[in-house]
Structure formats: structure tokens, C-alpha cells
Scaffold this motif. Structure first.
Motif, PDB file in Angstrom:
ATOM      1  N   UNK A 143       0.826  -1.206   0.000  1.00 56.99           N
ATOM      2  CA  UNK A 143       0.000   0.000   0.000  1.00 56.99           C
ATOM      3  C   UNK A 143       0.864   1.261   0.000  1.00 56.99           C
ATOM      4  N   UNK A 144       1.987   1.194  -0.709  1.00 50.27           N
ATOM      5  CA  UNK A 144       2.867   2.357  -0.842  1.00 50.27           C
ATOM      6  C   UNK A 144       3.336   2.492  -2.289  1.00 50.27           C
ATOM      7  N   UNK A 145       3.716   3.718  -2.662  1.00 49.18           N
ATOM      8  CA  UNK A 145       4.254   3.983  -3.992  1.00 49.18           C
ATOM      9  C   UNK A 145       4.913   5.358  -3.992  1.00 49.18           C
ATOM     10  N   UNK A 146       5.586   5.675  -5.091  1.00 48.37           N
ATOM     11  CA  UNK A 146       6.183   6.989  -5.290  1.00 48.37           C
ATOM     12  C   UNK A 146       5.494   7.687  -6.458  1.00 48.37           C
ATOM     13  N   UNK A 147       5.354   9.015  -6.332  1.00 53.74           N
ATOM     14  CA  UNK A 147       4.969   9.808  -7.494  1.00 53.74           C
ATOM     15  C   UNK A 147       6.046   9.663  -8.571  1.00 53.74           C
ATOM     16  N   UNK A 148       5.663   9.838  -9.830  1.00 54.68           N
ATOM     17  CA  UNK A 148       6.657   9.936 -10.887  1.00 54.68           C
ATOM     18  C   UNK A 148       7.521  11.162 -10.591  1.00 54.68           C
ATOM     19  N   UNK A 149       8.829  10.961 -10.496  1.00 56.39           N
ATOM     20  CA  UNK A 149       9.738  12.054 -10.172  1.00 56.39           C
ATOM     21  C   UNK A 149       9.793  12.375  -8.695  1.00 56.39           C
TER      22      UNK A 149
END
Length: 200
Positions: free
Chosen positions: A151-157
Motif C-alpha cells: 500500500x505504498x508507492x512513489x509519485x513519478x519524479x
């Protein structure tokens, strides 16, 4: 874990109704007809509503997968929060990552000033429905797997990890098992999606 989610599915699928065709929980499902397969689908949907497990809706185009996804959300504990419908087949491959996960200011040429939230953030505390999930590019499937697992991720950039709480419903008219065999769909992602399968 996959094992825990699978055991939840098996437990729910074994629940017996006290009365024939009676509702497991109060729902707003409106199906016409008493066909046995239709009743089975309704019972599965009712059981799906009381959990947060990932659901995979399969079947040919026109069998009502989008309708079913909306009904599951409407009858779940998340009904007061957003239902975000994403048609993965309608988003160009070069844009789908930024649309799903959002992007930071200046992440790429033409990026909106101040950045933009993606569909997963917009669905936080609610439900995200990934329609035609088989159309997600193979290179992006690993990032989707991370969202499902952690349930985690990074924005592009972006450099800051974003944590969300969403219920995931996926749908496809493709045979994912065949795509896995052809190395066109990740096997680990398939098992993460195929926790509570409902075939229409």
C-alpha cells in the motif's frame, strides 16, 4: 499475505445461508431472475462486500463487470468514500504511470505546475477499480504489485513514499493465466489480483 487472503476467500465461499436465496447481509443488489448461476454470483458479491480483500472480476465484455464493481463498493464499509474507475485500456502507455500514481512538479515535459495526484491517491480510503487490468504494461506491473503488497508507492519524479489505504477491484475480459504463460503478465501480480475471483 497471499495465503491469508486465500484462506479468507475459502472461508467466505463456504458460508451457508440460513434460508435459500436469503441475503447474507443487507445489500442493494438488483438482479432480475432466479437462475442458479445468478444467485451464486449474488452470494459471492455479498460475501465480498464484508471484506477488504482484492477482487478479480472476469468475463466477456458486456457482462456487467463495471456495474458489479460499483455495487460492491456501494455495499461495503467504504461506501461513503470515493469510487475511482480507471479504464486501463483507454490510457496511453506513456501516461498510465503518471495517471495511476501521480507526479511531482517538473517530473517531465508538460507536467502540471505543482504536480498532480494519481488515481490511487484519489481513491484513498475508498475503492479503486482497475478495468481491463491486463492492459497495464509489463514494465509497470511491478509498481502495481508494490501498491497491492505494501500500500505504498512513489509519485513519478518523487522521492517521498506515499502510503494509502484502498480497496482494489480489478477486471479483465482476457485470460490472465494464458498471458502469464506467454510472459505477458507477471505471475506474482496475477496471484495478488486473483484473491477473490468472480466469473461473470
Amino acid at each position: 499475505s497471499i495465503g491469508n487472503q486465500s484462506s479468507i476467500y475459502l472461508k467466505l465461499n463456504s458460508i451457508k445461508n440460513e434460508k435459500k436465496n436469503s441475503d447474507l447481509i443487507p445489500t442493494t443488489f438488483k438482479f432480475l431472475g432466479n437462475d442458479s448461476s445468478l444467485c451464486k454470483i449474488k452470494n459471492l458479491l455479498q460475501k465480498a462486500c464484508i471484506t477488504n480483500v482484492t477482487i478479480l472480476l472476469t468475463g466477456e465484455s458486456g457482462t456487467g463487470k463495471t456495474f458489479m464493481a460499483k455495487e460492491i463498493h456501494k455495499n461495503s464499509k467504504r461506501y461513503k468514500n470515493n469510487f475511482v474507475h480507471v479504464n486501463c485500456a483507454a490510457i496511453p502507455n506513456q501516461l498510465i504511470e503518471s495517471e495511476l500514481f501521480g507526479y511531482e512538479d517538473g517530473a517531465f515535459t508538460g507536467a502540471k505546475k505543482g504536480g498532480k495526484k494519481g488515481y490511487f491517491e484519489l481513491a484513498n480510503e475508498g475503492t479503486i477499480f482497475l478495468d481491463e487490468v491486463s492492459d497495464i504494461p509489463l514494465g509497470l506491473q511491478g509498481k502495481l504489485l508494490e501498491v497491492i503488497q505494501n500500500r505504498t508507492f512513489y509519485h513519478v519524479g518523487g522521492m517521498e513514499k506515499i502510503k494509502i489505504n484502498v480497496r482494489l477491484i480489478a477486471a479483465t475480459n482476457s485470460h490472465l493465466e494464458e498471458l502469464v504463460a506467454e510472459n505477458k503478465f507477471r505471475e506474482d501480480l496475477y496471484y495478488r489480483l486473483n484473491v477473490f475471483p468472480i466469473k461473470l
